[in-house]
Design a protein around this motif. Structure first.
Motif, PDB file in Angstrom:
ATOM      1  N   GLU A   1       0.834  -1.199   0.000  1.00  0.00           N
ATOM      2  CA  GLU A   1       0.000   0.000   0.000  1.00  0.00           C
ATOM      3  C   GLU A   1       0.872   1.254   0.000  1.00  0.00           C
ATOM      4  O   GLU A   1       1.927   1.292   0.642  1.00  0.00           O
ATOM      5  N   GLU A   2       0.397   2.277  -0.687  1.00  0.00           N
ATOM      6  CA  GLU A   2       1.096   3.560  -0.723  1.00  0.00           C
ATOM      7  C   GLU A   2       0.082   4.655  -1.040  1.00  0.00           C
ATOM      8  O   GLU A   2      -0.538   4.644  -2.089  1.00  0.00           O
ATOM      9  N   ASN A   3      -0.108   5.581  -0.098  1.00  0.00           N
ATOM     10  CA  ASN A   3      -1.066   6.686  -0.276  1.00  0.00           C
ATOM     11  C   ASN A   3      -2.463   6.194  -0.639  1.00  0.00           C
ATOM     12  O   ASN A   3      -3.088   6.668  -1.587  1.00  0.00           O
ATOM     13  N   LYS A   4      -2.953   5.229   0.136  1.00  0.00           N
ATOM     14  CA  LYS A   4      -4.274   4.630  -0.071  1.00  0.00           C
ATOM     15  C   LYS A   4      -4.434   3.988  -1.450  1.00  0.00           C
ATOM     16  O   LYS A   4      -5.539   3.883  -1.978  1.00  0.00           O
ATOM     17  N   GLN A   5      -3.345   3.572  -2.004  1.00  0.00           N
ATOM     18  CA  GLN A   5      -3.359   2.822  -3.259  1.00  0.00           C
ATOM     19  C   GLN A   5      -2.694   1.476  -3.025  1.00  0.00           C
ATOM     20  O   GLN A   5      -1.666   1.396  -2.342  1.00  0.00           O
ATOM     21  N   LEU A   6      -3.294   0.452  -3.592  1.00  0.00           N
ATOM     22  CA  LEU A   6      -2.731  -0.886  -3.490  1.00  0.00           C
ATOM     23  C   LEU A   6      -2.050  -1.232  -4.805  1.00  0.00           C
ATOM     24  O   LEU A   6      -2.664  -1.162  -5.870  1.00  0.00           O
TER      25      LEU A   6
ATOM     26  N   GLU B   1      -7.924   4.065  -3.636  1.00  0.00           N
ATOM     27  CA  GLU B   1      -8.834   4.327  -2.514  1.00  0.00           C
ATOM     28  C   GLU B   1      -9.145   3.053  -1.748  1.00  0.00           C
ATOM     29  O   GLU B   1     -10.296   2.627  -1.628  1.00  0.00           O
TER      30      GLU B   1
ATOM     31  N   THR C   1      -7.930   0.567   1.773  1.00  0.00           N
ATOM     32  CA  THR C   1      -7.131   0.236   2.951  1.00  0.00           C
ATOM     33  C   THR C   1      -7.351  -1.233   3.279  1.00  0.00           C
ATOM     34  O   THR C   1      -8.498  -1.676   3.467  1.00  0.00           O
TER      35      THR C   1
ATOM     36  N   GLU D   1      -7.048  -4.805   5.368  1.00  0.00           N
ATOM     37  CA  GLU D   1      -6.939  -5.368   6.705  1.00  0.00           C
ATOM     38  C   GLU D   1      -5.925  -6.501   6.676  1.00  0.00           C
ATOM     39  O   GLU D   1      -5.688  -7.114   5.632  1.00  0.00           O
TER      40      GLU D   1
END
Length: 665
Positions: free
Chosen positions: A596-601, A635, A637, A639
């Motif tokens: 993840e990076e800046n709410k991007q996967l 967009e 996040t 788990e």
């Protein structure tokens, strides 16, 4: 006239008769190019016209069994008119008419509808269907309903009498040759014998009917012919052992079925600024070539494909039937793949179109393919102005298949660039090849578009043979057209006088002798295998040894019935062909990392394509394709312990395959 109209509308039988005639009039007008064609049909074949009205009348008569008679009558009428309208639309998109088999192709049809119909026309169709639904609801709620009880015995007897009259009429008209029960050309049959009769035939007449002389003895007589000699499948007690040939000296075999490919210079009265297929013509002059008699025109790619792969003739199946949609959903089938597997070949299919079209993602396992690379597994694609994938991308896919195994390879490739609909507006800026000799600007634009696609397909053939000629192993390459394009061509428009003929050419890099002849599509593969020294397989050997026999087609029908529908005497009672575990794509799609990076996967991996879609915990997410090694989801996040898979999805949303799970720690 008022009294007559009142009497007709008040009597259900008269209402049904006049409704049936009216519906038949509309259907036949929609199914013909001009009003003059319709009137020629009416005056030349009045008996056929009223017979077709009788078929419609029979279906309308079932309204007698319902209290909401007008509601049921309207539904049945709407169905017939809907069929007629659909037939009219289909005939403007392809040469073959609407058949019952098309119901099995609804999903495929919806996927490519935008290539044939404008968005405005599709909206009009949607509004029309919605209006029909609303009217049906209103008619059901507010429409008339019989207050008296229905005499089911009397009405049921009337329907039975009408059905017997229809049955007798059918037998009489067939016996007097006014109707035919075999359609050599289904498009012409619809024009000659009417839509209701022909459509009903495609609905009720499917599969291969049991030949009157079918028995264990007749099959044994075929087995005692030359095809039985030294072929263990015919003599082994378990029927599944074949002699495996050493394939050291055998060639790799590549077949390319070219979409709507034929020589346009065969069309009388046309001239071109330059030859649209110069390289194919050069190959035809220097290598084995000839005409190929195919089972369809304007459409029906899968049926030519079936004949070539299986060695079976479509003549014995129901009119308009697609075996891919019927019998091959239920059973495996003898094919060139199984023949070559017994010679230690690997077998591959490649198609630069969606993998689910004609259910190839399933059917190809029934035909014995090991792998199937469809458009969803191709990373670098390019399209024509009408949205079909260009064929030059197939060269790399063919080489990839050749290099994927240490065995000799059979690669069956289906191209798509030449696919219709051919636009009547001028989509090409400064086309390389121009056409003259056509009456209208619209036809000129359509044919100009088509021949320029042919020219690019011809370039693809040249590029492919250039690459293959550099290989240090034997290769034989067969190229042929699946059917003529969707133009209003008739036999008399062509120099070869047949709309059911395309061309084929056999290129090789080891100097096979040139041998030109006309072949049936179901003979093409056997002719090729014979030339390279492969003689196992029942149908392969049968075609090569018995094609000059007086009973050639009669015995072929017996063999096909026995293999697919009969007792399988030829296999000692059990089909020896086991469906393969079809692998979609040559390369394995895998995930090596996710972060993840800046709410991007970001998902790292191998062999991604624009059709790769990320699933997280079995839920699909909007996916951005960046490269064959990288995908992105915005967009989001995650788990801990979430599972990620990458699916290859068709445009219609079908998952063809998916990667192994990757777990986020």
């Amino acid at each position: 006239m008022k009294n007559l109209a009142k009497r007709v509308s008040s009597h259900p039988i008269y209402t049904c008769i006049f409704t049936a005639i009216f519906i038949n009039l509309i259907i036949e007008i929609l199914g013909r190019k001009t009003f003059s064609d319709f009137f020629n049909y009416i005056f030349k074949s009045p008996i056929v016209f009223f017979y077709n009205a009788l078929i419609i009348l029979f279906t309308l008569s079932f309204s007698f069994l319902f209290k909401r008679r007008k509601f049921v009558l309207f539904i049945i009428s709407a169905v017939w008119l809907g069929f007629g309208i659909t037939n009219g639309i289909i005939l403007r998109c392809r040469v073959t008419p609407f058949t019952a088999t098309d119901f099995r192709l609804i999903k495929n049809g919806l996927e490519i509808a935008s290539s044939y119909l404008s968005p405005f026309f599709m909206v009009v169709i949607g509004i029309g269907l919605l209006a029909l639904l609303v009217y049906l609801i209103i008619l059901y709620i507010r429409g008339p309903k019989l207050k008296s009880s229905i005499n089911y015995k009397k009405n049921g007897l009337a329907i039975i009498i009408l059905s017997l009259f229809l049955l007798i009429s059918t037998k009489v008209l067939i016996s007097t040759n006014i109707l035919a029960d075999y359609f050599g050309n289904i498009a012409f049959a619809y024009l000659d014998y009417g839509f209701p009769y022909c459509f009903s035939n495609t609905l009720l007449n499917t599969g291969i009917k049991k030949p009157s002389n079918y028995s264990k003895e007749t099959i044994a007589n075929i087995l005692n012919s030359d095809i039985a000699k030294e072929d263990p499948i015919l003599i082994a007690s378990n029927g599944n052992k074949l002699t495996t040939k050493s394939n050291e000296d055998l060639p790799n075999i590549i077949m390319i079925q070219l979409e709507s490919f034929f020589d346009p210079t065969l069309v009388k009265g046309l001239s071109f600024s330059e030859d649209p297929i110069p390289y194919f013509r050069e190959l035809s002059n220097n290598y084995s070539s000839g005409y190929l008699n195919v089972p369809s025109v304007g459409a029906g790619t899968a049926n030519t494909e079936f004949e070539v792969i299986s060695g079976m003739s479509l003549d014995f199946f129901g009119p308009g039937e697609y075996p891919y949609k019927t019998i091959l959903k239920e059973t495996t089938c003898e094919s060139v793949n199984y023949t070559l597997k017994d010679n230690n070949y690997s077998t591959h299919a490649i198609h630069n179109n969606t993998g689910t079209f004609y259910d190839r993602d399933f059917v190809f396992s029934q035909l014995g393919f090991d792998t199937f690379t469809s458009l969803e597994y191709m990373a670098n694609t390019d399209t024509t102005p009408t949205g079909w994938s260009k064929d030059y991308i197939l060269t790399d896919e063919i080489l990839k298949a050749l290099n994927s195994t240490d065995k000799k390879d059979f690669i069956y490739t289906i191209s798509v660039q030449g696919h219709g609909h051919y636009p009547s507006e001028a989509l090409l800026d400064n086309p390389r090849i121009t056409v003259s000799g056509l009456e209208s600007e619209e036809d000129t634009n359509s044919f100009t578009y088509y021949v320029n696609q042919l020219y690019e397909m011809d370039n693809f053939i040249k590029d492919l043979t250039d690459v293959l000629s550099k290989l240090d192993e034997k290769v034989v390459l067969v190229m042929y057209g699946d059917h003529l394009p969707t133009f209003d061509l008739e036999d008399e428009d062509l120099l070869n006088n047949s709309i059911f003929q395309t061309e084929y050419v056999i290129w090789d890099n080891f100097n096979l002798p040139k041998e030109d002849k006309t072949l049936e599509a179901f003979q093409l593969t056997s002719s090729l295998l014979n030339r390279v020294g492969i003689d196992n397989g029942i149908l392969n050997r049968y075609h090569n040894n018995s094609s000059n026999s007086l009973n050639y087609m009669v015995d072929l029908e017996l063999l096909q019935y026995d293999m697919l529908y009969g007792e399988k005497y030829i296999y000692n009672g059990e089909t020896p062909f086991i469906a393969t575990n079809l692998k979609m794509g040559i390369d394995t799609i895998s995930i090596t990392d996710a972060f993840e990076e800046n709410k991007q996967l970001f998902i790292r991996g191998e062999n991604f394509t624009p059709f790769s879609k990320v699933y997280i915990n079995d839920e699909e997410f909007e996916t951005i394709y960046i490269s064959p090694q990288l995908l992105r989801v915005d967009e989001l996040t995650l788990e801990p312990n979430s599972t990620i898979t990458v699916h290859q999805l068709t445009k219609g949303g079908t998952s063809l395959s998916y990667s192994k799970e990757f777990i986020i720690k």
